[in-house]
Write an enzyme that holds these catalytic residues in place. Structure first.
Site, PDB file in Angstrom:
ATOM      1  CG  HIS A  39      -0.551  -4.400   5.621  1.00  0.00           C
ATOM      2  ND1 HIS A  39      -0.995  -3.860   3.809  1.00  0.00           N
ATOM      3  CD2 HIS A  39      -0.373  -5.886   5.156  1.00  0.00           C
ATOM      4  CE1 HIS A  39      -1.165  -4.961   3.405  1.00  0.00           C
ATOM      5  NE2 HIS A  39      -0.911  -6.327   3.390  1.00  0.00           N
ATOM      6  CD  GLU A  42      -0.119   0.144   4.894  1.00  0.00           C
ATOM      7  OE1 GLU A  42      -0.074  -1.065   4.286  1.00  0.00           O
ATOM      8  OE2 GLU A  42      -1.657   0.366   5.103  1.00  0.00           O
ATOM      9  CG  HIS A  58      -1.869  -0.998   1.027  1.00  0.00           C
ATOM     10  ND1 HIS A  58      -2.395  -1.792   2.717  1.00  0.00           N
ATOM     11  CD2 HIS A  58      -3.419  -1.698  -0.145  1.00  0.00           C
ATOM     12  CE1 HIS A  58      -3.765  -2.999   1.647  1.00  0.00           C
ATOM     13  NE2 HIS A  58      -3.757  -2.287   0.387  1.00  0.00           N
ATOM     14  CD  GLU A  79      -2.310  -4.096   9.280  1.00  0.00           C
ATOM     15  OE1 GLU A  79      -1.996  -3.075   9.591  1.00  0.00           O
ATOM     16  OE2 GLU A  79      -3.155  -4.754   8.087  1.00  0.00           O
TER      17      GLU A  79
HETATM   18 ZN   LIG Z   1      -2.178  -2.441   4.041  1.00  0.00          ZN
END
Ligand SMILES: [Zn+2]
Length: 298
Positions: free
Chosen positions: A206, A62, A59, A267
């Site tokens: 992420h 990120e 992403h 995450e």
């Molecule tokens: Zn992500």
């Protein structure tokens, strides 16, 4: 401009050539090309047959995950060259018996858009600009407006049917899954690599939330639960399930359901995306134990 001082592709390439100079045994190659023609870096460390794969920057917002994987590559290579131990195991022993693959930045076009704004190298830049009112600061998708972490072949059709209710009708900054699974050059290249190399374990980085996701639709492959618990103990992060819309079409979802091997979404860190460069060292410290131990999990 480089909004936030983040990791663009050129910084990644500089850092990789710097690491290659220090640690000649580091393999630096190319996974494939992005939509706008950028090279997607692929790093290999180790001589073993059994491999693990770690992937960063699906992403645009990120990009800090690229910096985290580079810190890991450097620390691991240094331990190998200095014959030190990692998690109680000789680093050169891990090197000889395992292979670690890193894709530090799967989505270089999205990172470029988020950090530097309208990208002259991208043939669709005007169309993309219309989808975000010219403000790319919240750009997560790739250079064609597809959210790469919804473009894998796991629950793709279910998610597609929910898109209208989520207000998604086509390409844009986030959450559009694409025309069909692996429609994007970035996901197609990564999936081809995974089918060829068949890594035993997968970790997709992420931001943010300090959470570990290990299941696809409630399914966790053998050992996946135990490894997630170990990762939680090593980091202080908690094992959780993502929110409804993030449940489908992700890399971990496809890997887990297709190969029935443990795969995880990590995450990293806590705060508001994009997490600032100033947090990189602290976030790395929080996940360092997971990264350094990961190849020893197989
Ligand atoms: Zn992500």
């Amino acid at each position: 401009m480089n909004r936030g001082g983040g990791y663009t592709l050129s910084r990644l390439e500089e850092k990789l050539s710097d690491l290659k100079g220090k640690f000649p045994f580091l393999d630096v190659g190319c996974l494939g090309k992005s939509f706008a023609g950028r090279e997607i870096s692929l790093v290999g460390i180790g001589e073993g047959k059994k491999s693990v794969l770690l992937v960063g920057a699906h992403h645009g917002m990120e990009w800090i995950t690229t910096g985290l994987l580079l810190r890991y590559a450097e620390e691991y290579c240094r331990a190998v060259s200095e014959k030190r131990k990692i998690s109680g195991v000789d680093a050169d022993r891990i090197y000889e018996t395992r292979r670690v693959f890193l894709v530090p930045m799967l989505n270089p076009d999205g990172v470029e858009l988020q950090i530097n704004g309208a990208d002259p190298q991208n043939p669709l830049v005007e169309t993309l600009s219309e989808t975000c009112g010219g403000d790319f600061s919240h750009w997560q998708a790739n250079g064609r407006g597809v959210d790469l972490n919804h473009n894998y072949n796991a629950g793709f059709e279910e998610y597609k049917s929910k898109e209208p209710a989520l207000g998604i009708f086509g390409g844009g900054p986030t959450r559009f899954s694409g025309e069909f699974p692996e429609s994007e050059p970035e996901t197609a290249a990564l999936c081809a690599f995974i089918r060829r190399e068949e890594p035993r374990l997968l970790l997709a980085l992420h931001t943010q939330g300090e959470e570990i996701y290990a299941d696809y639709n409630g399914y966790i492959p053998p050992r996946g639960g135990a490894l997630a618990a170990r990762m939680a103990a090593l980091s202080g992060y908690r094992v959780a399930r993502p929110e409804e819309a993030a449940c489908y079409g992700g890399l971990k979802d496809w890997f887990v359901s297709e190969f029935r091997r443990p795969g995880f979404t990590l995450e990293c860190g806590k705060g508001v995306n994009p997490l600032p460069v100033s947090q990189e060292a602290a976030v790395y410290a929080s996940i360092r134990g997971i990264l350094l131990s990961f190849p020893t999990f197989i």
